[in-house]
Design a protein around this motif. Sequence first.
Motif, PDB file in Angstrom:
ATOM      1  N   PRO A  22       0.823  -1.214   0.000  1.00 27.54           N
ATOM      2  CA  PRO A  22       0.000   0.000   0.000  1.00 27.54           C
ATOM      3  C   PRO A  22       0.854   1.260   0.000  1.00 27.54           C
ATOM      4  O   PRO A  22       1.976   1.273   0.505  1.00 27.54           O
ATOM      5  CB  PRO A  22      -0.811  -0.121   1.294  1.00 27.54           C
ATOM      6  N   ALA A  23       0.307   2.340  -0.566  1.00 22.52           N
ATOM      7  CA  ALA A  23       0.997   3.634  -0.559  1.00 22.52           C
ATOM      8  C   ALA A  23       1.019   4.219   0.845  1.00 22.52           C
ATOM      9  O   ALA A  23       1.965   4.918   1.220  1.00 22.52           O
ATOM     10  CB  ALA A  23       0.314   4.595  -1.520  1.00 22.52           C
ATOM     11  N   LEU A  24      -0.030   3.948   1.624  1.00 24.21           N
ATOM     12  CA  LEU A  24      -0.084   4.309   3.040  1.00 24.21           C
ATOM     13  C   LEU A  24      -0.557   3.088   3.804  1.00 24.21           C
ATOM     14  O   LEU A  24      -1.521   2.429   3.398  1.00 24.21           O
ATOM     15  CB  LEU A  24      -1.034   5.488   3.279  1.00 24.21           C
ATOM     16  N   ASP A  25       0.101   2.800   4.915  1.00 22.82           N
ATOM     17  CA  ASP A  25      -0.144   1.543   5.615  1.00 22.82           C
ATOM     18  C   ASP A  25      -0.319   1.783   7.115  1.00 22.82           C
ATOM     19  O   ASP A  25       0.634   1.769   7.881  1.00 22.82           O
ATOM     20  CB  ASP A  25       1.032   0.590   5.360  1.00 22.82           C
ATOM     21  N   GLY A  26      -1.566   2.082   7.512  1.00 27.33           N
ATOM     22  CA  GLY A  26      -1.871   2.223   8.934  1.00 27.33           C
ATOM     23  C   GLY A  26      -1.377   3.511   9.557  1.00 27.33           C
ATOM     24  O   GLY A  26      -0.909   3.510  10.701  1.00 27.33           O
ATOM     25  N   VAL A  27      -1.492   4.634   8.842  1.00 27.18           N
ATOM     26  CA  VAL A  27      -0.941   5.912   9.317  1.00 27.18           C
ATOM     27  C   VAL A  27      -1.936   6.620  10.239  1.00 27.18           C
ATOM     28  O   VAL A  27      -3.100   6.827   9.887  1.00 27.18           O
ATOM     29  CB  VAL A  27      -0.586   6.825   8.127  1.00 27.18           C
ATOM     30  N   THR A  28      -1.444   7.013  11.413  1.00 24.71           N
ATOM     31  CA  THR A  28      -2.228   7.774  12.385  1.00 24.71           C
ATOM     32  C   THR A  28      -1.503   9.084  12.669  1.00 24.71           C
ATOM     33  O   THR A  28      -0.313   9.077  13.010  1.00 24.71           O
ATOM     34  CB  THR A  28      -2.403   6.978  13.689  1.00 24.71           C
ATOM     35  N   MET A  29      -2.200  10.216  12.500  1.00 24.51           N
ATOM     36  CA  MET A  29      -1.556  11.514  12.709  1.00 24.51           C
ATOM     37  C   MET A  29      -2.600  12.583  13.001  1.00 24.51           C
ATOM     38  O   MET A  29      -3.794  12.393  12.749  1.00 24.51           O
ATOM     39  CB  MET A  29      -0.748  11.919  11.475  1.00 24.51           C
ATOM     40  N   ASP A  30      -2.136  13.731  13.527  1.00 23.56           N
ATOM     41  CA  ASP A  30      -2.995  14.879  13.810  1.00 23.56           C
ATOM     42  C   ASP A  30      -2.319  16.154  13.328  1.00 23.56           C
ATOM     43  O   ASP A  30      -1.100  16.312  13.465  1.00 23.56           O
ATOM     44  CB  ASP A  30      -3.259  15.008  15.317  1.00 23.56           C
TER      45      ASP A  30
ATOM     46  N   THR B 137       0.431  11.456  -1.327  1.00 25.71           N
ATOM     47  CA  THR B 137      -0.824  10.696  -1.225  1.00 25.71           C
ATOM     48  C   THR B 137      -1.596  11.107   0.021  1.00 25.71           C
ATOM     49  O   THR B 137      -2.821  11.317  -0.024  1.00 25.71           O
ATOM     50  CB  THR B 137      -0.528   9.187  -1.193  1.00 25.71           C
ATOM     51  N   LEU B 138      -0.900  11.247   1.144  1.00 22.55           N
ATOM     52  CA  LEU B 138      -1.551  11.646   2.393  1.00 22.55           C
ATOM     53  C   LEU B 138      -2.168  13.035   2.267  1.00 22.55           C
ATOM     54  O   LEU B 138      -3.320  13.265   2.679  1.00 22.55           O
ATOM     55  CB  LEU B 138      -0.537  11.611   3.536  1.00 22.55           C
ATOM     56  N   ILE B 139      -1.435  13.968   1.676  1.00 23.56           N
ATOM     57  CA  ILE B 139      -1.957  15.330   1.529  1.00 23.56           C
ATOM     58  C   ILE B 139      -3.175  15.342   0.606  1.00 23.56           C
ATOM     59  O   ILE B 139      -4.168  16.033   0.869  1.00 23.56           O
ATOM     60  CB  ILE B 139      -0.846  16.266   1.017  1.00 23.56           C
ATOM     61  N   ARG B 140      -3.137  14.561  -0.460  1.00 29.20           N
ATOM     62  CA  ARG B 140      -4.288  14.512  -1.372  1.00 29.20           C
ATOM     63  C   ARG B 140      -5.507  13.890  -0.708  1.00 29.20           C
ATOM     64  O   ARG B 140      -6.649  14.287  -0.982  1.00 29.20           O
ATOM     65  CB  ARG B 140      -3.907  13.730  -2.636  1.00 29.20           C
TER      66      ARG B 140
ATOM     67  N   LEU C 293      -8.552  12.164  -2.978  1.00 26.71           N
ATOM     68  CA  LEU C 293      -8.518  10.705  -3.017  1.00 26.71           C
ATOM     69  C   LEU C 293      -9.367  10.175  -1.871  1.00 26.71           C
ATOM     70  O   LEU C 293      -9.628  10.889  -0.889  1.00 26.71           O
ATOM     71  CB  LEU C 293      -7.080  10.184  -2.863  1.00 26.71           C
ATOM     72  N   ARG C 294      -9.767   8.913  -1.982  1.00 26.75           N
ATOM     73  CA  ARG C 294     -10.506   8.269  -0.903  1.00 26.75           C
ATOM     74  C   ARG C 294      -9.689   7.115  -0.337  1.00 26.75           C
ATOM     75  O   ARG C 294      -9.041   6.385  -1.089  1.00 26.75           O
ATOM     76  CB  ARG C 294     -11.851   7.752  -1.409  1.00 26.75           C
ATOM     77  N   PRO C 295      -9.733   6.916   0.979  1.00 21.26           N
ATOM     78  CA  PRO C 295      -8.947   5.832   1.581  1.00 21.26           C
ATOM     79  C   PRO C 295      -9.592   4.474   1.325  1.00 21.26           C
ATOM     80  O   PRO C 295     -10.788   4.378   1.037  1.00 21.26           O
ATOM     81  CB  PRO C 295      -8.978   6.181   3.068  1.00 21.26           C
ATOM     82  N   ASP C 296      -8.777   3.425   1.435  1.00 27.06           N
ATOM     83  CA  ASP C 296      -9.303   2.063   1.338  1.00 27.06           C
ATOM     84  C   ASP C 296      -9.775   1.556   2.691  1.00 27.06           C
ATOM     85  O   ASP C 296     -10.704   0.757   2.768  1.00 27.06           O
ATOM     86  CB  ASP C 296      -8.229   1.135   0.761  1.00 27.06           C
TER      87      ASP C 296
END
Length: 570
Positions: free
Chosen positions: A20-28, A47-50, A56-59
Motif C-alpha cells: 500500500p501507498a499508506l499503511d496504517g498511518v495515524t496523525m494529527d 498521497t496523504l496530503i491529497r 482521493l478516498r482511503p481504502d
Amino acid sequence: MTAAFASTRDLVKRFGPGAPALDGVTMDVVPGRITGLIGPDSAGKTTLIRLLAGLLRPDSGTIEVLGDVPGTHAIDIGYMPQRFGLYEDLSVLQNLTLYAELRGLPREEHDPTFARLMDFTDLARFQARPAGKLSGGMKQKLGLACALIRTPKLLLLDEPGVGVDPISRRELWSMVKTLTGEGIAVLWSTAYLDEAEACDHVYLLDSGKLLFGGPPGDMTGKIADRVFRLSGFAGNRRKLLEKVLDRPEIADGTIQGSGLRLLLRAGSAAPADLGGTLDPAPPRFEDAYVDILGGGPGGTSKLAEVYREVPHDERPAIEAKGLTKVFGDFTAAEQIDFTIPRGEIFGLLGPNGAGKSTTFKMLCGLLKPSAGTGSVAGHDLRRAAAAARASLGYMAQKFSLYGDLSVKQNLEFFAGAYDLDRAAAKAAIERMVAIFDLESRLGADAGTLPLGYKQRLALACAVMHEPPVLFLDEPTSGVDPITRREFWTHINGLVGRGVTVLVTTHFMDEAEYCDRIALIYRAREIAIGTPDDLKAQARRAGAGDDPTMEDAFIALIEASDREREKAQAA
C-alpha cells in the motif's frame, strides 16, 4: 489538548496490487502550529496530503478534516500542490483574480483581499508581470497567495520550498509561521530537513509506514552522542570520506568545510584510526533522519569504478572571462569570471533569478554570450561550440528527460545525441541500467517515475558518453537526503577519476562538497572562494562566530545589498 483540524487513524491507501501507498498511518494536524511531513521518495507524503484535501478516498481507516469527511469544508482549506497551477501567460494580478473566481470570493472582497495578499507576499510591485517571468521564489509566493485567497483554517503545503533559494525559503517560512499565529493549522511537506527541524511537530513516513511522530528534538536526541567532526587529517577529503563511509561502524558522513561530519551506528565505538582529530559535534535533525532510515548509501560509487580516467591537461577544464548576457534592456549575467582546473567541483550559488542558469547555458553553448568568452575542455565557445558541447554532460533543472518516452528510449536517444555508435551505445546502456538499477523500469515512461529514479536516469543520460566535464543545474532539487547522498557519492567518485564538475544547488549543505564557490547576485559575481573562505567573509559581515553555509549565503547577499544602497545614496 487542542482539537485537531485534520486527523487520520490507521489510514490505508492502495493503488493496485502490491504494497500500500499508506499503511496504517495515524496523525494529527493541530491549529496554531506547523506540522512537518518528511520521508524518502515514494514514502506516501503526497498521497496523504491529497487524501486530506479530499482528492482521493482511503481504502480503510478514518480521516477527519474540520470535523467531517474530507471535501465537506473545501472552502476552509488552502492547498498548494508541488506543481502549483499558475497560469504563466497571466499576470500576478490576473492569477489572483482567477483563483478568487474559482474559490467563490465575493467581488466586493477582491480588492481588499488582493491588497492584503500583495502586501503579505511583497508582490505588489510585480502585479503586472506574467507569472512565467517570475523567479522561482516569486512563483512560490504567488502560489501561496492563491492558496490563501479565502483565509483557510487548514493549509496543506506539498514541498513549497522545492527549487527555491535559501532567502526565499526563509521568507516563505516566515509568512507561513505568521499564519499559525492566527490559529491556522499547517501541514508542511518538505525535502529540506532544516525546515522540518523548525516545525512544532513532525511525522516521518517510509514506504507508507509511519516511523516517527513527535517534536523534532525528540528524534534528534536519539543520536546526541554519536555525531563527530573529523579534522586535521592529511590527504584528499573525498577519498577519505569514501573509505570512512564503507566502514561498518559509520552510518553516515558528509563533507563539512575542510573536515568530515560523521554519524556512528548505535552501539559503535568512535574509531581511533582515521588519521585526524575526532571531536563531538552537535547533532542535527538530518543526522537523526538518516539514522532512523538505516544510514547512508556507503562511499563507493559503482559509476566511478567503471568510468575512464580523464587525462591530465594544463588547460583549464572550464573557463569564463567576462561572460555577459543581455536580453533587451535586462542584463541576466554581467562580467562573470572564473577558471576551473581538472578534477574540481565548482559551485555557482545565488538567489533565484541571479544569473546562474544563464551562465550555465552560455558555457554549454545553449546561449550565445553578448560579451566575453568561455571555454570547456579547451574548446572555445565562440569558435568550437559543437566540440565544447560534445565534451560535457549536462543535467538540467527538472532533469532533461522526455517524459513520454520510456526509460530505455531515453537512454537510446541520448546515446544517439552523444554520437555513440551502435556497439558503444549498447554497452553504455547496459552499464547505466546495471549501475542505476533501472532494469525493472526500462518500459516505464520517464514522466511516471518517482523523483529519485528520474534523477538516476538523468545522471545516466548525462554520463553515458563519459565526458570530462559535467554541468549539474540544481540536480537534487526536491530529492530526499538519502537519494542526494547516493548522488554525491557518484559525483565525488567521478571527480576522483579527473572529471570536472560545475554545479548549482539550493541545498547549502551540498555546497560544502565544492572545492570553490562563486556567489552570484543581481547578475554579478559578489564573492568567490572555498566554502570556508565564504564563511570567513560572512563572519566579517556579522554572521556570527560559526556560520553555516546558509548563514554565509544570506549574510553575503545582505552585505551586497547594503553596499549597493550606500553607493546609490552617495
